[in-house]
Design a protein around this motif. Structure first.
Motif, PDB file in Angstrom:
ATOM      1  N   UNK A 171       2.674   9.240 -18.472  1.00  0.00           N
ATOM      2  CA  UNK A 171       1.752   8.320 -19.395  1.00  0.00           C
ATOM      3  C   UNK A 171       2.134   6.973 -18.520  1.00  0.00           C
ATOM      4  N   UNK A 172       3.407   6.698 -18.548  1.00  0.00           N
ATOM      5  CA  UNK A 172       3.783   5.372 -17.997  1.00  0.00           C
ATOM      6  C   UNK A 172       3.242   5.129 -16.510  1.00  0.00           C
ATOM      7  N   UNK A 173       3.596   6.215 -15.733  1.00  0.00           N
ATOM      8  CA  UNK A 173       2.952   6.393 -14.540  1.00  0.00           C
ATOM      9  C   UNK A 173       1.412   6.333 -14.430  1.00  0.00           C
ATOM     10  N   UNK A 174       0.596   6.667 -15.400  1.00  0.00           N
ATOM     11  CA  UNK A 174      -0.721   6.398 -15.660  1.00  0.00           C
ATOM     12  C   UNK A 174      -1.057   4.832 -15.451  1.00  0.00           C
ATOM     13  N   UNK A 175      -0.259   4.293 -16.375  1.00  0.00           N
ATOM     14  CA  UNK A 175      -0.730   2.770 -16.274  1.00  0.00           C
ATOM     15  C   UNK A 175      -0.370   2.033 -15.200  1.00  0.00           C
ATOM     16  N   UNK A 176       0.572   2.547 -14.375  1.00  0.00           N
ATOM     17  CA  UNK A 176       0.957   1.950 -13.008  1.00  0.00           C
ATOM     18  C   UNK A 176      -0.372   2.124 -12.228  1.00  0.00           C
ATOM     19  N   UNK A 177      -0.625   3.461 -12.143  1.00  0.00           N
ATOM     20  CA  UNK A 177      -1.769   3.884 -11.270  1.00  0.00           C
ATOM     21  C   UNK A 177      -3.210   3.213 -11.655  1.00  0.00           C
ATOM     22  N   UNK A 178      -3.486   2.972 -13.005  1.00  0.00           N
ATOM     23  CA  UNK A 178      -4.302   2.106 -13.337  1.00  0.00           C
ATOM     24  C   UNK A 178      -4.516   0.591 -12.727  1.00  0.00           C
ATOM     25  N   UNK A 179      -3.297   0.082 -12.757  1.00  0.00           N
ATOM     26  CA  UNK A 179      -3.100  -1.124 -12.034  1.00  0.00           C
ATOM     27  C   UNK A 179      -3.428  -1.389 -10.928  1.00  0.00           C
ATOM     28  N   UNK A 180      -3.349  -0.180 -10.000  1.00  0.00           N
ATOM     29  CA  UNK A 180      -3.460  -0.158  -8.553  1.00  0.00           C
ATOM     30  C   UNK A 180      -4.942   0.079  -8.106  1.00  0.00           C
ATOM     31  N   UNK A 190      -6.479   1.637  -2.165  1.00  0.00           N
ATOM     32  CA  UNK A 190      -5.505   2.945  -2.011  1.00  0.00           C
ATOM     33  C   UNK A 190      -6.632   4.065  -2.177  1.00  0.00           C
ATOM     34  N   UNK A 191      -7.564   4.042  -2.862  1.00  0.00           N
ATOM     35  CA  UNK A 191      -8.779   5.198  -2.633  1.00  0.00           C
ATOM     36  C   UNK A 191      -9.263   5.437  -1.483  1.00  0.00           C
ATOM     37  N   UNK A 192      -9.534   4.268  -0.542  1.00  0.00           N
ATOM     38  CA  UNK A 192      -9.825   4.794   0.993  1.00  0.00           C
ATOM     39  C   UNK A 192      -9.007   5.216   1.693  1.00  0.00           C
ATOM     40  N   UNK A 193      -7.551   5.041   1.641  1.00  0.00           N
ATOM     41  CA  UNK A 193      -6.524   5.916   2.128  1.00  0.00           C
ATOM     42  C   UNK A 193      -6.252   7.280   1.721  1.00  0.00           C
ATOM     43  N   UNK A 229       0.733  -1.138   0.185  1.00  0.00           N
ATOM     44  CA  UNK A 229       0.072  -0.041   0.058  1.00  0.00           C
ATOM     45  C   UNK A 229       0.937   1.153  -0.034  1.00  0.00           C
ATOM     46  N   UNK A 230       1.902   1.227   0.756  1.00  0.00           N
ATOM     47  CA  UNK A 230       2.896   2.314   0.619  1.00  0.00           C
ATOM     48  C   UNK A 230       3.509   2.634  -0.716  1.00  0.00           C
ATOM     49  N   UNK A 231       3.867   1.407  -1.410  1.00  0.00           N
ATOM     50  CA  UNK A 231       4.214   1.764  -2.830  1.00  0.00           C
ATOM     51  C   UNK A 231       3.131   2.273  -3.621  1.00  0.00           C
ATOM     52  N   UNK A 232       1.866   1.915  -3.611  1.00  0.00           N
ATOM     53  CA  UNK A 232       1.054   2.426  -4.192  1.00  0.00           C
ATOM     54  C   UNK A 232       0.811   3.808  -4.052  1.00  0.00           C
ATOM     55  N   UNK A 233       0.898   4.189  -2.918  1.00  0.00           N
ATOM     56  CA  UNK A 233       0.615   5.566  -2.519  1.00  0.00           C
ATOM     57  C   UNK A 233       1.716   6.489  -3.044  1.00  0.00           C
ATOM     58  N   UNK A 275       3.373   5.753  -5.878  1.00  0.00           N
ATOM     59  CA  UNK A 275       2.911   6.021  -7.231  1.00  0.00           C
ATOM     60  C   UNK A 275       2.015   6.998  -7.322  1.00  0.00           C
ATOM     61  N   UNK A 276       1.063   7.094  -6.655  1.00  0.00           N
ATOM     62  CA  UNK A 276       0.118   7.997  -6.698  1.00  0.00           C
ATOM     63  C   UNK A 276       0.703   9.585  -6.417  1.00  0.00           C
ATOM     64  N   UNK A 277       1.549   9.780  -5.510  1.00  0.00           N
ATOM     65  CA  UNK A 277       2.026  10.971  -5.253  1.00  0.00           C
ATOM     66  C   UNK A 277       3.009  11.358  -6.322  1.00  0.00           C
ATOM     67  N   UNK A 278       3.596  10.591  -6.915  1.00  0.00           N
ATOM     68  CA  UNK A 278       4.692  10.776  -7.978  1.00  0.00           C
ATOM     69  C   UNK A 278       3.979  11.215  -9.217  1.00  0.00           C
ATOM     70  N   UNK A 279       2.659  10.610  -9.504  1.00  0.00           N
ATOM     71  CA  UNK A 279       1.865  10.945 -10.525  1.00  0.00           C
ATOM     72  C   UNK A 279       1.276  12.506 -10.275  1.00  0.00           C
ATOM     73  N   UNK A 280       0.677  12.661  -9.314  1.00  0.00           N
ATOM     74  CA  UNK A 280       0.248  14.123  -8.850  1.00  0.00           C
ATOM     75  C   UNK A 280       1.285  14.955  -9.147  1.00  0.00           C
TER      76      UNK A 280
END
Length: 397
Positions: free
Chosen positions: A352-361, A366-369, A231-235, A237-242
Motif C-alpha cells: 500500500x505504501x509503495x502504491x502511493x509512491x507509484x501514484x506520485x510517479x 515512466x510509462x513510456x520507458x 527516472x531510474x528511481x521511479x523504475x 519503485x515500479x519493479x519493487x511494487x510488481x
C-alpha cells in the motif's frame, strides 16, 4: 576544352542485379573527373541491388515470442540452483505426503490428517511457486524480485524447521501413544531434517549469484533508462511494487487455505467468505499491476481499498483465533496461520505504501520507458535502411 562533368546519358540505363537479371533503373550515369558515378534518388524502391523479389522478402516480420532461456553465466547458475533445490525439496516432501496419507487412510479425514496434508501440500506449493517466480525474475531482469526470493527461501527454511516440530506433534497425537508416535516419526525424521539443510545451501548459493546478477541487470536497466537518476528511481519503485504483488499472492493464498481447512464446513458462511477471498485476491493483484503500468490512478486506488479490506480480514481472523468463540477450530493451525497471516499483513501494508509512491510517479514519463522495454527491438536491416530522401553515390572507376 569542354568539361564533361555533370553530363548525363540519355534515357534510363540497364543495371545488372546480383541475381544476374538485367533491369532498367530510374538512376542515371554521371561523369566525374575521377570516373563515372551513379546518383540514386530512390534506391529503396527502384534500385535494390538484389532484385525486386528480395525487396519484399526483406520486409520486417512479426517476431513470435520465444521461451526465455538463461543466456549468461550467472543467470544459468541461478536457474540451476533453483531447479536442483526444488527437485530435492519437493521430492522429499512429496514422498512424505504420500507415505503419511497412505498410513492414515484407514482413519478417514480428521483434523489431524488435514493438518498434516495442509502443512506438506502448502510447502510443496511454496517451493514450486518460488521456482516460477525465479524464472519470471530472470526473464524480466528484476533484481528486487531475486532479492525477495532469497528472503523467501530463508523464510521457507524457518518454516521447514517449524514444520518438523508440528509434524512430530501431530504424528504423536494421531498414533495414540508416544511410543507409537516416536516409531512413526523415526521414519520421516531424517527426510524432514534434510529439507532445511537443502534450503540453507540453496539460500547461500542464490544470495551469492543474486549479488553478481545485480550488476548485470543494473547495466541492462541503465541502457534502457540512461543516466536519468530520477527516472531510474521511479523504475526501481515500479519493479519493487510488481515483486511485492507476486509475494502477496502466496501469503494471502496460504492464509486463506489454512482458514478454509480449519472451518471444514462448506455450508458455513465463514467458509464461503474465505473461499471467495482467494479469487478476489488473485484478480485484484493482477489488476493492481496492470493499472500501475497503465497509470490508471482511480482504478489503482480501488485496488488499494481491496488490499486494505484483506488486511482487516486477516486481523479479524487472528483475533478470532486468540480470543473468539471459534478459536477451537483455528487452534490446530495456531503457529502456521499466525506466521502466514502476519507476513501477509506486513507485505500488504508495504504494498500500500509503495502504491502511493507509484501514484506520485504517474505522468512523469515512466510509462513510456516501461512500454518501450516490453516491446521487442527490431534488428537493423541494411536493405531497408534507406529513406526517400537518401541519395547515394557509387563511384565507378
Amino acid at each position: 576544352m569542354p568539361s564533361n562533368v555533370g553530363a548525363y546519358a540519355a534515357g534510363p540505363t540497364p543495371i545488372q542485379t546480383a541475381s544476374g537479371r538485367t533491369r532498367r533503373s530510374s538512376a542515371f550515369f554521371s561523369t566525374h573527373n575521377n570516373g563515372q558515378y551513379i546518383e540514386l534518388d530512390d534506391l529503396g524502391v527502384a534500385t535494390s541491388p538484389i532484385g525486386e523479389e528480395a525487396r519484399y522478402a526483406s520486409a520486417p516480420k512479426a517476431k513470435s515470442k520465444k521461451l526465455y532461456i538463461p543466456n549468461t553465466l550467472w543467470t544459468r547458475l541461478f536457474a540451476i540452483t533453483g531447479i536442483i533445490e526444488t527437485l530435492g525439496t519437493v521430492g522429499i516432501e512429496s514422498w512424505i505426503f504420500i507415505s503419511i496419507s497412505n498410513h492414515f487412510d484407514d482413519e478417514g479425514e480428521n483434523s489431524g490428517t488435514s493438518r498434516l496434508r495442509s502443512f506438506l501440500g502448502l510447502y510443496i506449493f511454496a517451493l514450486l511457486y518460488e521456482l516460477l517466480l525465479a524464472y519470471d525474475a530472470l526473464r524480466r531482469k528484476n533484481t528486487f524480485q531475486l532479492m525477495g526470493l532469497c528472503v523467501c527461501n530463508l523464510g521457507l527454511l524457518i518454516y521447514g524447521v517449524i514444520q518438523t516440530k508440528e509434524i512430530k506433534d501431530t504424528l504423536t497425537n494421531l498414533s495414540g501413544t508416544i511410543a507409537n508416535g516416536d516409531t512413526l516419526w523415526s521414519q520421516y525424521r531424517i527426510a524432514l531434517i534434510l529439507v532445511p539443510v537443502v534450503l540453507a545451501v540453496g539460500t547461500i548459493c542464490m544470495s551469492i549469484v543474486t549479488w553478481k546478477l545485480r550488476a548485470e541487470f543494473s547495466w541492462t536497466i541503465y541502457k534502457s533508462i540512461s543516466a536519468d537518476l530520477q527516472m531510474s528511481w521511479r523504475y526501481t519503485t515500479y519493479q519493487v511494487y510488481i515483486a511485492l504483488l507476486k509475494f502477496d499472492f502466496f501469503f494471502i493464498f496460504g492464509t486463506e487455505l489454512q482458514v478454509i481447512l480449519a472451518v471444514q464446513h462448506v455450508v458455513n458462511r465463514e467458509f464461503i467468505l474465505q473461499a471467495a477471498m482467494i479469487p478476489v485476491a488473485i484478480v485484484s493483484l493482477i489488476l493492481a499491476a496492470r493499472f500501475c503500468r497503465l497509470e490508471k490512478k482511480k482504478s489503482l486506488i480501488c485496488m488499494m481499498i481491496l488490499m486494505a479490506v484483506m488486511i482487516a480480514s486477516f486481523v479479524y481472523t487472528l483475533l478470532r483465533m486468540f480470543q473468539g468463540e471459534d478459536s477451537g477450530l483455528l487452534n490446530s493451525y495456531h503457529v502456521s496461520l499466525t506466521l502466514f497471516a502476519s507476513l501477509a499483513m506486513l507485505l500488504l501494508g508495504i504494498t500500500l505504501v509503495n502504491s502511493v509512491v507509484c501514484i506520485c510517479n504517474f505522468g512523469k514519463g515512466l510509462k513510456e520507458h516501461i512500454d518501450n522495454s516490453r516491446k521487442p527491438k527490431a534488428t537493423a536491416d541494411p536493405e531497408n535502411s534507406w529513406t526517400e530522401d537518401t541519395k547515394s553515390r557509387f563511384v565507378l572507376n
